[in-house]
Scaffold this active site. Structure first.
Site, PDB file in Angstrom:
ATOM      1  NE  ARG A  91      -3.791  -1.967   2.709  1.00 17.64           N
ATOM      2  CZ  ARG A  91      -3.607  -3.120   3.339  1.00 17.64           C
ATOM      3  NH1 ARG A  91      -2.425  -3.393   3.866  1.00 17.64           N
ATOM      4  NH2 ARG A  91      -4.589  -3.992   3.436  1.00 17.64           N
ATOM      5  CB  ILE A  92       3.548   2.422   2.266  1.00 16.92           C
ATOM      6  CG1 ILE A  92       2.677   2.328   3.514  1.00 16.92           C
ATOM      7  CG2 ILE A  92       4.474   3.630   2.353  1.00 16.92           C
ATOM      8  CD1 ILE A  92       3.448   2.010   4.784  1.00 16.92           C
ATOM      9  CG  ASP A 134       6.789  -6.731  -2.746  1.00 17.19           C
ATOM     10  OD1 ASP A 134       6.874  -7.948  -2.469  1.00 17.19           O
ATOM     11  OD2 ASP A 134       6.194  -5.913  -2.030  1.00 17.19           O
ATOM     12  CG  ASP A 161      10.100   8.111  10.513  1.00 19.43           C
ATOM     13  OD1 ASP A 161      10.312   9.018  11.350  1.00 19.43           O
ATOM     14  OD2 ASP A 161       9.043   7.447  10.494  1.00 19.43           O
ATOM     15  CD  GLU A 169      12.793   3.221  15.936  1.00 23.66           C
ATOM     16  OE1 GLU A 169      11.703   3.216  16.549  1.00 23.66           O
ATOM     17  OE2 GLU A 169      12.854   3.213  14.695  1.00 23.66           O
ATOM     18  CG  HIS A 183       9.440   4.707  14.060  1.00 26.44           C
ATOM     19  ND1 HIS A 183      10.103   3.519  14.236  1.00 26.44           N
ATOM     20  CD2 HIS A 183       8.393   4.425  13.234  1.00 26.44           C
ATOM     21  CE1 HIS A 183       9.480   2.556  13.571  1.00 26.44           C
ATOM     22  NE2 HIS A 183       8.451   3.096  12.948  1.00 26.44           N
ATOM     23  N   GLY A 219       6.321   8.245  11.080  1.00 27.82           N
ATOM     24  CA  GLY A 219       5.592   7.994   9.850  1.00 27.82           C
ATOM     25  C   GLY A 219       4.084   7.939  10.023  1.00 27.82           C
ATOM     26  CB  ALA A 220       1.945   5.907  12.120  1.00 27.97           C
TER      27      ALA A 220
END
Length: 303
Positions: free
Chosen positions: A143-144, A163, A243, A248, A267, A269-270
């Site tokens: 999707r991304i 992929d 990211d 982390e 991090h 992204g969301a």
């Protein structure tokens, strides 16, 4: 029905996920994994949900990942106890894709460095490439990756994709080695495997086109960070925008912290308002389905 929420991002920017749970009669508690003993459901973020944690949840009936990747959850241990692991596929796809393309622009035009130098009193004229006419390789075409491909085409870029598990029809499909050799920019959009060697080790990074830019909004373990930092210092690569990191936050002595031509984000992204709402509602609804004895819609199943 006790629901333990261990991630501070759940319902941070929308009351809708909490409303879904509370209107169903759930007692929602926040805290760490040490409070798992009485919980029937848990909603986690980047917590390490190990076999020991799962064993301590004597009343546990469902584990929900407030996100997409479940690599921090021992899904085999959960499955051995008949505990489904649910997640929120697609809820943050646009958020991550937009950040990935923003990071690519930032790295190409050295936006972060320009900002820092102007704030310090400088007035640098930093040059970088235009994206139109350049080639972007997308590694991981879910999707991304597909959204990023659309943004890239809108900027006039040529897109390659690799992929082995996806059908690629709208852009040119290529092997990993071919992508790395041909692309001016490489963007990673695939899950990591805990304990696996980096997808992009030193040899793979060295095979990239001189001056190429690497974007990683997926998982830190996909990239050999020491090798990446070294190649940036040598001028072999043109830039990196990251990211996600192996650790982390990155350690104080991480070579990436002072590597040249890098853009680093935490991090995030969301981290859009919309993704936060959608992600929370999706996992809350699946938690309720399991607690009611119904099958969840988004249960993680290994392939």
């Amino acid at each position: 029905m006790r629901v333990l929420v261990t991630t501070p991002t759940f319902a941070r920017h929308s009351g809708e996920p909490l409303r879904v749970l509370r209107e169903a009669g759930c007692l929602v508690e926040t805290g760490g994994l040490d409070r798992i003993a009485e919980a029937e459901a848990m909603i986690v973020g980047m917590d390490a949900v190990t076999e020991e944690v799962i064993a301590a949840g004597r009343r546990l009936r469902v584990i929900a990942k407030h996100g997409v990747g479940v690599d921090t959850i021992d899904v085999e241990a959960a499955g051995a106890r008949g505990i489904p692991v649910v997640y929120a596929p697609g809820s943050n796809s646009r958020a991550v894709a937009e950040l990935a393309f923003g990071l690519l622009l930032a790295a190409a035009r050295k936006i972060a460095r320009s900002d820092a130098e102007v704030r310090a009193g400088g007035w640098p004229k930093l040059f970088g490439p235009e994206l139109a006419g350049r080639t972007l390789a997308i590694i991981g075409y879910g999707r991304i990756g597909r959204l990023v491909a659309g943004y890239a085409r809108a900027f006039g870029m040529t897109v390659l994709a690799h992929d082995p598990y996806a059908t690629i029809e709208d852009v040119r499909s290529a092997g990993l080695a071919e992508c790395l050799a041909e692309a001016d920019c490489v963007s990673l959009h695939l899950p990591g495997t805990p304990g696996a060697p980096p997808l992009l080790g030193r040899a793979e990074l060295e095979s990239m086109k001189p001056g190429a830019i690497l974007v990683n909004t997926a998982r830190g373990g996909l990239v050999d960070e020491a090798a990446l930092a070294a190649l940036l210092r040598e001028g072999r690569l043109g830039g990196a925008a990251l990211d996600a990191f192996a650790d982390e936050p990155p350690a104080a002595d991480s070579p990436l912290r002072d590597a040249p031509n890098t853009v680093l984000s935490a991090h995030v992204g969301a981290c859009t308002y919309e993704a936060n709402r959608d992600m929370g509602v999706m996992v809350a609804e699946d938690v309720l389905r399991v607690l009611r004895g119904e099958p969840p819609v988004n249960e993680w199943r290994s392939t």
